[in-house]
Design an enzyme around this catalytic site. Structure first.
Site, mmCIF file in Angstrom:
data_model
loop_
_atom_site.group_PDB
_atom_site.id
_atom_site.type_symbol
_atom_site.label_atom_id
_atom_site.label_comp_id
_atom_site.label_asym_id
_atom_site.label_seq_id
_atom_site.Cartn_x
_atom_site.Cartn_y
_atom_site.Cartn_z
ATOM 1 C CG ASP A 106 -1.986 1.086 1.122
ATOM 2 O OD1 ASP A 106 -1.773 2.047 0.358
ATOM 3 O OD2 ASP A 106 -2.999 0.985 1.820
ATOM 4 C CG ASP A 306 -3.648 4.126 -3.825
ATOM 5 O OD1 ASP A 306 -2.850 3.818 -2.926
ATOM 6 O OD2 ASP A 306 -4.796 3.641 -3.908
#
Ligand SMILES: *[C@@H]1O[C@H](CO)[C@@H](O)[C@H](O)[C@H]1NC(C)=O
Ligand SMILES: *[C@@H]1O[C@H](CO)[C@@H](O)[C@H](O)[C@H]1NC(C)=O
Ligand SMILES: *[C@@H]1O[C@H](CO)[C@@H](O)[C@H](O)[C@H]1NC(C)=O
Ligand SMILES: *[C@@H]1O[C@H](CO)[C@@H](O)[C@H](O)[C@H]1NC(C)=O
Ligand SMILES: *[C@@H]1O[C@H](CO)[C@@H](O)[C@H](O)[C@H]1NC(C)=O
Ligand SMILES: *[C@@H]1O[C@H](CO)[C@@H](O)[C@H](O)[C@H]1NC(C)=O
Length: 425
Positions: A106, A306
């Site tokens: 992440d 992201d």
């Protein structure tokens, strides 16, 4: 000991794959990255397209909350068998002797957290057992790292506990240090959260490794080793070779690569912001109000890269302008909607190209990064959407679908983010 772990993993993975060598060794500082739904992943599910979309909306709302643009808590995607959010996993070895965990990557989070033995509500049967690791140490409330944890508090046993939400899920954990081994690199005294209580359905089963740029992230903790530099290549979920990679440290990084400045938002220290200055469809630069793209540290507005969001979300004025030009250029066909996508076409049509214009770097998306193909109805959809309108959203998120088969370089010392095409399927 290693060989025991290897055998365990091979037998685990052999169930899922026939001819593919999922367990091929990672090279030094270069970890293999698996798609969560690939044949090499024990988390593979037959999750429906619609559910993936639902989950992705929850992720977007979560990121918006990180950027500071939503006051309310993040809505929960309804809990019907939705797969764990973040889509890509790597193998991390924790403790002495090492316990192998498949942790989700992440890039928009700092902290790492792992489900630990005794966890109430963790979905995984693979749990990290600190009592079996000779190098494990629980951090006390006075430890400086405790101040960096989200919502820290002192437990009755004077250890550093913290609570946090992730997507629609919540965890309770305590800070632990142990040896982390990634491929052949050893990171001693790595600080992470040991989860003892979890609720919700959006937690990655075997934990998460934050690659954000804030103080508790792997990147900050391995400063000496990796100098805040890494790159990754995300494989397509359907690819059979699974040679995606996470390359840590300045060594072996691409030299010839297009780059754009990385922007830093002190108030949102985990996120990798860049300056998206425009979008081109075919040869036309679409008319987007500058306010829709502008970076603003105060509001959290701007554009981030992201790895955990599935498809790109643009704030509404930017999305609508791009989409309208895209539709205008698809001749002799009318767009239909499917799930979260509003620009879908059946059969064979010719699609225009889309170019993201970042400061100093134009990235034209190949068709595989632009279109998502529905198994139902023979539809191809533009794989982007507007930010949900029920939040006052100001964040543009360049997502994994648009990054697949590209090497994305994060070079914090030189404040730049690079992109080059690379086949990692
Ligand atoms: C986490 O939140 C719960 C519920 O509010 C509370 O009982 C618990 O003490 C908190 N734990 C930590 C470590 O902050
Ligand atoms: C790790 O932490 C232990 C305990 O505080 C300490 O003795 C050791 O020197 C640390 N090792 C490194 C490499 O920082
Ligand atoms: C898988 O990798 C092998 C060797 O690198 C290559 O020959 C083959 O074409 C690849 N297969 C696919 C489907 O990409
Ligand atoms: C698209 O929609 C318009 C308006 O409804 C219609 O006139 C036209 O025939 C449609 N075109 C195609 C290719 O279906
Ligand atoms: C999907 O559309 C293409 C192009 O029109 C066609 O060749 C193909 O047969 C269609 N596939 C299905 C399953 O309908
Ligand atoms: C990006 O594309 C625009 C429009 O085509 C062009 O004016 C600009 O010079 C390009 N930027 C770079 C860095 O290539």
């Amino acid at each position: 000991m290693r060989s025991h772990l290897l055998i365990l993993l091979i037998s685990l993975l052999i169930l899922k794959s026939e001819s593919i060598n999922c367990n091929e060794k990672s090279h030094s500082s270069d970890l293999r990255v698996f798609h969560i739904n690939s044949q090499c992943s024990p988390f593979k599910t037959s999750v429906s397209w619609a559910d993936t979309l639902l989950q992705d909306k929850a992720r977007f709302l979560y990121l918006s909350s990180l950027a500071g643009v939503t006051k309310s808590s993040v809505p929960i995607a309804s809990g019907r068998g939705i797969v764990q959010s973040p889509t890509y996993i790597v193998r991390a070895n924790i403790g002495t002797p090492a316990q192998a965990m498949l942790v989700a990557l992440d890039t928009s989070n700092d902290a790492a957290w792992i489900p630990c033995s005794g966890c109430v509500g963790c979905s995984s049967s693979v749990l990290f057992d600190p009592s079996k690791s000779s190098s494990s140490r629980t951090l006390q409330c006075e430890a400086p790292q405790c101040k960096q944890a989200p919502n820290p508090s002192c437990t009755v046993s004077k250890s550093c506990g913290f609570n946090m939400t992730y997507g629609g899920s919540a965890i309770e954990a305590y800070l632990t240090q142990d040896t982390l081994t990634l491929a052949t690199d050893v990171i001693p005294n790595y600080t992470f959260g040991c989860i003892n209580k979890a609720s919700g359905t959006s937690l990655p089963a075997q934990g998460l490794m934050g690659l954000g740029r804030g103080p508790l992230s792997l990147i900050s903790q391995s400063q000496n080793l990796y100098q805040s530099t890494f790159s990754y290549c995300l494989p397509n979920s359907k690819s059979s070779n699974f040679s995606g990679s996470l390359r840590l440290g300045p060594k072996n990084q691409p030299i010839r690569i297009k780059t754009t400045p990385l922007l830093k938002n002190p108030r949102r220290s985990s996120l990798y912001y860049v300056n998206l200055v425009g979008i081109r469809v075919g040869n036309k630069i679409v008319d987007i109000p500058t306010s829709a793209l502008a970076f603003d540290p105060a509001t959290g507005a701007g554009t981030i890269f992201d790895s955990g969001t599935v498809y790109t979300r643009l704030v509404e004025p930017a999305y609508v302008a791009m989409r309208n030009e895209f539709r205008r250029r698809v001749k002799n066909a009318n767009a239909t909607s499917l799930g979260g996508f509003d620009t879908c076409y059946s059969g064979s049509v010719v699609f225009p190209s889309v170019t993201f214009m970042f400061a100093g770097m134009n990235v034209t998306l190949p068709p595989d990064n632009l279109l998502i193909h529905s198994s139902a109805g023979n539809l191809s959809c533009l794989a982007m959407a507007a930010a949900p309108t029920n939040v006052n959203s100001v964040l543009n998120v360049i997502a994994s679908m648009q990054q697949q088969n590209h090497r994305v370089l994060i070079d914090v010392p030189n404040s730049r983010l690079g992109i080059s095409r690379e086949t990692c399927t």
